[in-house]
Design a protein around this motif. Structure first.
Motif, short mmCIF file in Angstrom:
data_model
loop_
_atom_site.label_atom_id
_atom_site.label_comp_id
_atom_site.label_asym_id
_atom_site.label_seq_id
_atom_site.Cartn_x
_atom_site.Cartn_y
_atom_site.Cartn_z
N TYR A 121 0.83 -1.20 0.00
CA TYR A 121 0.00 0.00 0.00
C TYR A 121 0.87 1.26 0.00
O TYR A 121 0.58 2.22 -0.72
CB TYR A 121 -0.91 0.01 1.23
N GLY A 122 1.94 1.24 0.80
CA GLY A 122 2.82 2.40 0.85
C GLY A 122 3.49 2.68 -0.47
O GLY A 122 3.63 3.84 -0.88
N LEU A 123 3.91 1.62 -1.18
CA LEU A 123 4.52 1.82 -2.49
C LEU A 123 3.54 2.38 -3.50
O LEU A 123 3.90 3.18 -4.36
CB LEU A 123 5.08 0.48 -2.99
N GLN A 124 2.28 1.97 -3.39
CA GLN A 124 1.27 2.47 -4.32
C GLN A 124 0.86 3.91 -4.05
O GLN A 124 0.35 4.59 -4.93
CB GLN A 124 0.01 1.58 -4.26
N SER A 157 3.45 9.00 -2.57
CA SER A 157 3.48 10.45 -2.76
C SER A 157 2.76 11.19 -1.64
O SER A 157 2.95 12.40 -1.48
CB SER A 157 2.85 10.81 -4.11
N ARG A 158 1.93 10.50 -0.87
CA ARG A 158 1.21 11.13 0.24
C ARG A 158 1.82 10.71 1.57
O ARG A 158 2.50 9.70 1.67
CB ARG A 158 -0.27 10.75 0.21
N LEU A 191 4.68 2.82 4.17
CA LEU A 191 5.89 2.25 3.58
C LEU A 191 6.96 2.02 4.65
O LEU A 191 7.57 0.94 4.72
CB LEU A 191 6.41 3.19 2.49
N LEU A 192 7.17 3.01 5.50
CA LEU A 192 8.16 2.88 6.57
C LEU A 192 7.75 1.79 7.57
O LEU A 192 8.59 1.02 8.05
CB LEU A 192 8.35 4.22 7.27
N ALA A 193 6.44 1.75 7.88
CA ALA A 193 5.96 0.72 8.80
C ALA A 193 6.15 -0.67 8.20
O ALA A 193 6.54 -1.62 8.90
CB ALA A 193 4.49 0.96 9.13
N GLY A 194 5.89 -0.80 6.91
CA GLY A 194 6.07 -2.09 6.25
C GLY A 194 7.52 -2.55 6.29
O GLY A 194 7.80 -3.72 6.56
N VAL A 195 8.44 -1.63 6.02
CA VAL A 195 9.87 -1.97 6.07
C VAL A 195 10.26 -2.41 7.49
O VAL A 195 10.99 -3.39 7.68
CB VAL A 195 10.73 -0.78 5.61
N ALA A 196 9.74 -1.70 8.50
CA ALA A 196 10.06 -2.03 9.89
C ALA A 196 9.52 -3.42 10.27
O ALA A 196 10.21 -4.22 10.90
CB ALA A 196 9.49 -0.97 10.82
N PHE A 197 8.28 -3.71 9.88
CA PHE A 197 7.68 -5.02 10.18
C PHE A 197 8.48 -6.15 9.51
O PHE A 197 8.73 -7.19 10.12
CB PHE A 197 6.23 -5.06 9.72
N LEU A 198 8.84 -5.95 8.24
CA LEU A 198 9.55 -6.99 7.52
C LEU A 198 10.97 -7.18 8.07
O LEU A 198 11.47 -8.32 8.12
CB LEU A 198 9.60 -6.66 6.02
N THR A 255 6.96 0.68 -10.19
CA THR A 255 5.92 1.63 -10.59
C THR A 255 5.91 2.87 -9.69
O THR A 255 5.60 3.97 -10.16
CB THR A 255 4.54 0.96 -10.56
N THR A 256 6.28 2.71 -8.42
CA THR A 256 6.36 3.87 -7.53
C THR A 256 7.47 4.81 -7.97
O THR A 256 7.26 6.03 -8.09
CB THR A 256 6.61 3.42 -6.07
N LEU A 257 8.65 4.26 -8.23
CA LEU A 257 9.76 5.10 -8.67
C LEU A 257 9.43 5.81 -9.98
O LEU A 257 9.65 7.02 -10.13
CB LEU A 257 11.02 4.26 -8.84
N LEU A 258 8.90 5.06 -10.93
CA LEU A 258 8.59 5.63 -12.24
C LEU A 258 7.45 6.65 -12.15
O LEU A 258 7.47 7.67 -12.84
CB LEU A 258 8.24 4.52 -13.23
N SER A 259 6.45 6.38 -11.30
CA SER A 259 5.35 7.33 -11.15
C SER A 259 5.84 8.67 -10.62
O SER A 259 5.35 9.74 -11.04
CB SER A 259 4.29 6.76 -10.19
N MET A 260 6.78 8.64 -9.67
CA MET A 260 7.33 9.88 -9.13
C MET A 260 8.03 10.68 -10.22
O MET A 260 7.87 11.90 -10.32
CB MET A 260 8.31 9.57 -8.00
N VAL A 261 8.82 9.98 -11.06
CA VAL A 261 9.54 10.66 -12.14
C VAL A 261 8.55 11.21 -13.16
O VAL A 261 8.67 12.36 -13.61
CB VAL A 261 10.54 9.70 -12.80
#
Length: 466
Positions: free
Chosen positions: A222-225, A228-229, A236-243, A413-419
């Protein structure tokens, strides 16, 4: 003559393998077709159910997040219940969920039914790859090459079928079309799939591991999708911490963890997982960048752009049936790395088109060879991963590979969407040059995939009991 007959017999594929491959391909075909059926029909569904596109989008997002939640359970459930029993249960339930989707009267009911369908798909999704891997043995590349064809046809036929359905019937029939396919698939599974082995592994359920990895995957996807918000970035940060917490916990827990992360200490397996991550990243990245470039950057109609995009599917269909033959002659590393390099070169075509005049012919050539290259990356890396572990760990290993695959797509898709968002902000009219940074980034992802593939073994060496 006798030696030739022996060689022919050793390369002949057991009919049981083809039966398993045919059955599980039905499930993969249905799920792939279902995804594109819904994607192209959101506006029609939203209009009928009086819902905004933002709300209707949860028909897709809820499905994907539910899949991420259940995906880590696949390996444990296969070991606990048995592959055939689990496949029959999931395929039957997925078909019932399709009926519930079609019977929905409100957008809330439809989203709820899709979430239920996603929960089942999270367990069902990885099973085709795993079940073929269990029975195919040294013929894995040949079998997966042929069974990939119907899976590729699913996304291609989805939009076509959606157009036919909506032209002659209401949107619920988008889901009801799954019912006869599902009933046929379940019947074939009952008749053709081999019985489960008597001695299943009765691992206790890892509640702590599940509480860490499943919410972590949901938050990460969800964070990757929505990175931008602020809420997306927090997820995204919470997901990285959990994993990260799961990785530390599972390393201490060992083989009793929901997913034994010690598999990644095996160099071949970890490299193969990385190759899978980047293979999905470049595939989903291309699916985002190229259609936007053709329509928003070059001013093509959706119909014209869609016609060009079919060249990628044609290229993949040309490469998949040759995978077994190519692997035998070139080896695992050369085939996967060569495919990644070919896909990279095809991206250079779009770098050139973004700074020069557009050519539909060159775009079609680039997309065709991107498909050819893409089609030769995943199967050799999957084969290398399976060969590096014992057969008794295949279900858990397959779950780990599928997690790597499914995270790679949203990452790209997150990286490309930002660009894309930054370069197209405030731009009106067709300006292909604005997509140059997008294709530079996409080319970089291709190079990372090539680098990962270069560390695969030259030839597959089967582990003991693999």
């Amino acid at each position: 003559m006798r030696e030739r007959a022996c060689a022919s017999a050793s390369t002949r594929i057991d009919p049981t393998v083809w039966k398993v491959a045919a059955v599980v391909s039905i499930g993969s075909f249905m799920s792939q077709m279902d995804s594109t059926l819904v994607n192209v029909s959101l506006s029609a569904i939203g209009h009928t159910l009086d819902a905004s596109i933002a709300t209707a989008q949860w028909i897709i997002s809820g499905y994907l997040l539910a899949m991420a939640l259940m995906l880590p359970l696949n390996g444990w459930l296969v070991d606990r219940i048995g592959a055939k029993r689990l496949y029959l249960f999931c395929f039957s339930t997925f078909t019932i969920a399709s009926m519930l989707c079609g019977a929905a009267q409100t957008i809330g009911e439809l989203i709820g039914a899709r979430i239920f369908q996603g929960l089942v798909a999270g367990v069902l999704g990885p099973m085709a790859q795993m079940m073929i891997g269990r029975v195919a043995g040294k013929n894995l590349e040949r079998v997966m090459g042929y069974t990939a064809l119907p899976i590729l046809l699913g996304p291609i036929l989805g939009p076509v079928l959606a157009g036919l359905v909506l032209a002659h019937a209401s949107w619920p029939w988008l889901f009801f079309v799954n019912v006869p396919v599902g009933a046929f698939g379940v019947a074939m599974a009952v008749l053709l799939l081999p019985r489960d082995a008597a001695g299943s592994q009765k691992r206790p359920f890892d509640f702590t591991g599940f509480a860490l990895i499943s919410p972590g995957l949901v938050a990460l996807v969800y964070g990757l999708q929505d990175a931008s918000r602020a809420v997306g970035l927090a997820c995204l940060l919470a997901g990285v911490a959990f994993l990260a917490g799961f990785a530390l916990y599972a390393a201490r827990k060992g083989h009793t963890a929901l997913i034994d992360v010690r598999m990644f200490a095996t160099r071949t397996f970890s490299v193969a997982a990385l190759a899978q991550f980047f293979a999905n990243a470049i595939m989903y990245g291309r699916q985002l960048a190229v259609p936007l470039f053709l329509i928003a950057g070059c001013g093509l109609s959706a119909t014209h752009a869609g016609g060009l995009l079919t060249a990628t599917g044609v290229g993949m269909m040309c490469s998949f049936p040759l995978l077994g033959w190519l692997t035998e002659r070139l080896g695992c590393r050369a085939l996967a790395a060569g495919g990644a390099l070919l896909a990279f070169l095809s991206t250079l075509v779009f770098l050139w088109l973004s700074v020069d005049s557009f050519s539909a012919g060159w775009a079609a050539v680039g997309l065709f060879f991107a498909g050819v290259g893409q089609g030769t990356i995943s199967v050799p890396s999957i084969s290398a991963a399976y060969s590096s572990i014992g057969r008794e760990r295949l279900a858990v290993a397959n779950t780990a590979l599928n997690i790597a695959q499914r995270v790679g797509g949203p990452f790209a898709t997150t990286l490309l969407s930002m660009v894309i968002a930054s370069t197209l902000h405030g731009v009106s009219g067709a300006q292909p040059g604005r997509f140059l940074p997008t294709f530079v980034l996409l080319a970089g992802l291709h190079l990372l995939c090539f680098a990962a593939a270069m560390f695969l073994p030259v030839r597959v060496q089967r582990a003991k009991n693999a």
